[in-house]
Scaffold this active site. Structure first.
Site, short mmCIF file in Angstrom:
data_model
loop_
_atom_site.label_atom_id
_atom_site.label_comp_id
_atom_site.label_asym_id
_atom_site.label_seq_id
_atom_site.Cartn_x
_atom_site.Cartn_y
_atom_site.Cartn_z
N GLU A 178 -4.32 8.83 -2.65
CA GLU A 178 -4.17 9.75 -1.29
C GLU A 178 -4.39 11.02 -1.50
O GLU A 178 -3.58 12.01 -1.27
CB GLU A 178 -3.01 9.19 -0.71
CG GLU A 178 -2.45 7.68 -0.59
CD GLU A 178 -1.42 7.58 0.44
OE1 GLU A 178 -0.50 8.41 0.65
OE2 GLU A 178 -1.14 6.24 0.87
N GLU A 309 -3.19 -0.36 -1.54
CA GLU A 309 -1.53 -0.26 -0.90
C GLU A 309 -1.55 -0.89 0.38
O GLU A 309 -2.24 -0.53 1.27
CB GLU A 309 -1.09 1.28 -0.82
CG GLU A 309 -0.89 1.99 -2.19
CD GLU A 309 -0.25 3.08 -2.13
OE1 GLU A 309 0.77 3.45 -1.12
OE2 GLU A 309 -0.41 4.05 -3.09
O1 AHR Z 1 4.00 3.11 -1.85
C1 AHR Z 1 4.78 4.23 -1.41
C2 AHR Z 1 3.79 5.51 -1.12
O2 AHR Z 1 3.04 5.24 0.02
C3 AHR Z 1 2.77 5.85 -2.27
O3 AHR Z 1 3.20 6.41 -3.31
C4 AHR Z 1 1.79 6.46 -1.54
O4 AHR Z 1 0.28 6.29 -2.01
C5 AHR Z 1 1.92 5.93 -0.16
O5 AHR Z 1 1.80 6.94 0.80
#
Ligand code: AHR
Length: 505
Positions: A178, A309
């Site tokens: 991110e 994710e």
């Molecule tokens: O999964 C939780 C968080 O969500 C992670 O650390 C981040 O990459 C995303 O915003």
């Protein structure tokens, strides 16, 4: 119960599609809340049975899922993690503050060797996510050398001094996380240049071949994906930056409310239920957007798309640390997972990996543990069961599925399905997303005869149902009766349910 709706699902068993990579069933373990500490790792001195501090009950439960890969150490944590702090004798490891997740102290007792040991216990391929936001090219390059180089070199000597002679195999490597946000608040072109630079120094040592994954977009931010595509496209060039990284990631969370008020995991009404399903179904549009853009720059589909994710994100459970992202997991979450997998299977030609966030005690977890229970209080969530019931799709050949008749709620389709073929067997997954009505489903199986069908069903008294240590099987798989039909099979699914039907071919 309401009158049953009907659905007809046509499945072309003799039209092979792409291989469904087992890596679409990947996992994610971040130093966040109780995912690592308490979840995976309790330390050697814990009364909870462990090997080198790693909980054996958690390993045993996860072995049933055939976890293909595990991403670590973050997430946002990855971009403030300095790997050299997590090697050597534990007493000598420096502490740090985990500024993203609860501002708690991180003692670095779970580091590189512990992660690799965990992957070995799980039989999972390591996916290490390096630090771009606050690290250096040298730091990341040396981490790869430490992990994967053989022979003699400064990092190899350091690894040996810490007790590991042989190099490990590390197939997957993330270049930051991110980076548009917690990973450095960069602009797309600035990160694209950094991704090229970092990738240059992420070397293949010996027979270890890295699959380098550039940190990608939030949701449908196609401009971010395009900046990364431009960074590795050298159309018509013989030499050029083409192969610097092999995949581009993106993240997509099912947040049914707003980021400020995401809603409760277990206390919700029909409107929130439908909003959740709608948000989860939208993953199809998001993947199609990234894929179409990638097709324009990479028509031969050499670059992979990685959703590293995904999952539901609710308000934390009342009374828990807001920075720990601990949430319950209900039958509704299981349906979010099942319909994601149907979409993943459909896009398996471009989508090569996906990682649920996160495996234990954080967000849409497989397992929840209870710190106050001396035995560890392990519970398998409804989502766990979807992963287990679907594992026959790992590395199977996807086949086309057409839901030609189904109930709807407004424009929302209430049936989700996918199918694959492997080793002389067909596996069909079907979800009845209707929260109130049962569903008679005819599986119109074309192109092959099916024999000895067997069905499994996951449902509960209500979409809000969840498992607890006192009631661990409130949501658990049960056998499902499968009837023959002139052209296939018939099953009846209760409301808010997920089923798998497997048969010999
Ligand atoms: O999964 C939780 C968080 O969500 C992670 O650390 C981040 O990459 C995303 O915003």
């Amino acid at each position: 119960m309401s009158i049953a709706s009907t659905a007809r699902v046509v499945i072309d068993l003799d039209v092979p599609g792409p291989t469904i990579s087992r890596h679409l069933y990947g996992h994610f373990a971040e130093h966040l809340g109780r995912c690592i500490y308490g979840g995976f790792y309790v330390g050697e001195d814990s009364p909870i049975p462990n090997e080198g501090g790693i909980r054996l009950d958690v390993v045993e439960a996860l072995l049933a899922l055939d976890i293909p890969n595990l991403r670590w150490p973050g997430g946002c944590f990855a971009d403030e993690y300095h790997w050299q702090d997590g090697i050597g004798p534990k007493a000598d490891r420096p502490s740090m503050v985990n500024t993203h997740w609860g501002n708690v102290e991180e003692n670095n007792h779970f580091g590189t060797h512990e992660f690799m040991a965990l992957c070995e216990l799980l039989g999972a391929a390591p996916y290490v996510n390096g630090n771009v936001g606050s690290g250096t090219v040298r730091e990341m390059s040396e981490w790869v050398e430490y992990l994967t180089r053989n022979g003699d070199s400064p990092m190899v000597r350091a690894r040996r001094a810490n007790g590991r002679d042989e190099p490990w195999q590390v197939p997957f490597w993330g270049i930051g996380n991110e980076t548009w946000g917690c990973g450095g608040n960069m602009r797309a072109d600035a990160y694209a240049d950094l991704a090229r630079q970092y990738a240059t120094f992420l070397k293949d040592h010996g027979d270890n071949k890295l699959y380098r994954i550039a940190a990608g977009a939030a949701d449908d931010d196609l401009a971010w994906t395009e900046a990364l595509l431009k960074a590795v496209s050298c159309l018509g060039c013989e030499r050029g930056p083409k192969n610097l990284f092999q995949a581009i990631s993106f993240h997509y969370y099912t947040v049914a409310g707003t980021w400020e008020h995401k809603g409760s995991a277990t206390d919700f009404g029909l409107d929130e239920y439908y909003a959740t399903i709608r948000k989860a179904q939208d993953i199809d549009r998001v993947i199609r957007g990234h894929s179409a853009l990638m097709d324009a720059y990479d028509p031969e589909r050499k670059l992979g798309l990685v959703l590293d994710e995904w999952g539901t994100w609710w308000d934390v459970e009342p009374g828990t640390n807001p920075g720990f992202l601990y949430q319950q997991n209900a039958m509704r979450d299981a349906l979010v997972a099942s319909l994601h997998f149907d979409v993943f299977h459909k896009h398996a030609e471009r989508l090569v990996m996906a990682n649920i966030a996160q495996t234990v005690n954080v967000l849409q977890a497989m397992l929840l543990t209870d710190d106050s229970d001396p035995g560890g209080g392990l519970v398998r969530t409804p989502t766990y069961h979807v992963f287990e019931m679907n594992k026959g799709h790992h590395d199977a050949t996807a086949v086309p599925v057409h839901v030609v008749e189904q109930p709807t709620y407004g424009s929302m389709e209430l049936v989700s399905a996918s199918a694959s073929v492997k080793d002389g067997r067909a596996l069909v997954s079907v979800s009845n997303l209707d929260p109130a009505a049962p569903l008679d489903v005819v599986l119109d199986l074309r192109g092959a005869d099916v024999r000895d069908p067997a069905g499994r069903l996951l449902t509960a008294s209500k979409p809000q149902a969840f498992n607890t240590p006192g009631d661990p099987d409130a949501v658990a798989p049960a056998p499902l009766s499968v009837e023959p039909e002139p052209r296939g099979l018939r099953v009846t699914l209760p409301p808010h349910s997920f089923a798998t039907i497997s048969s010999a071919l």
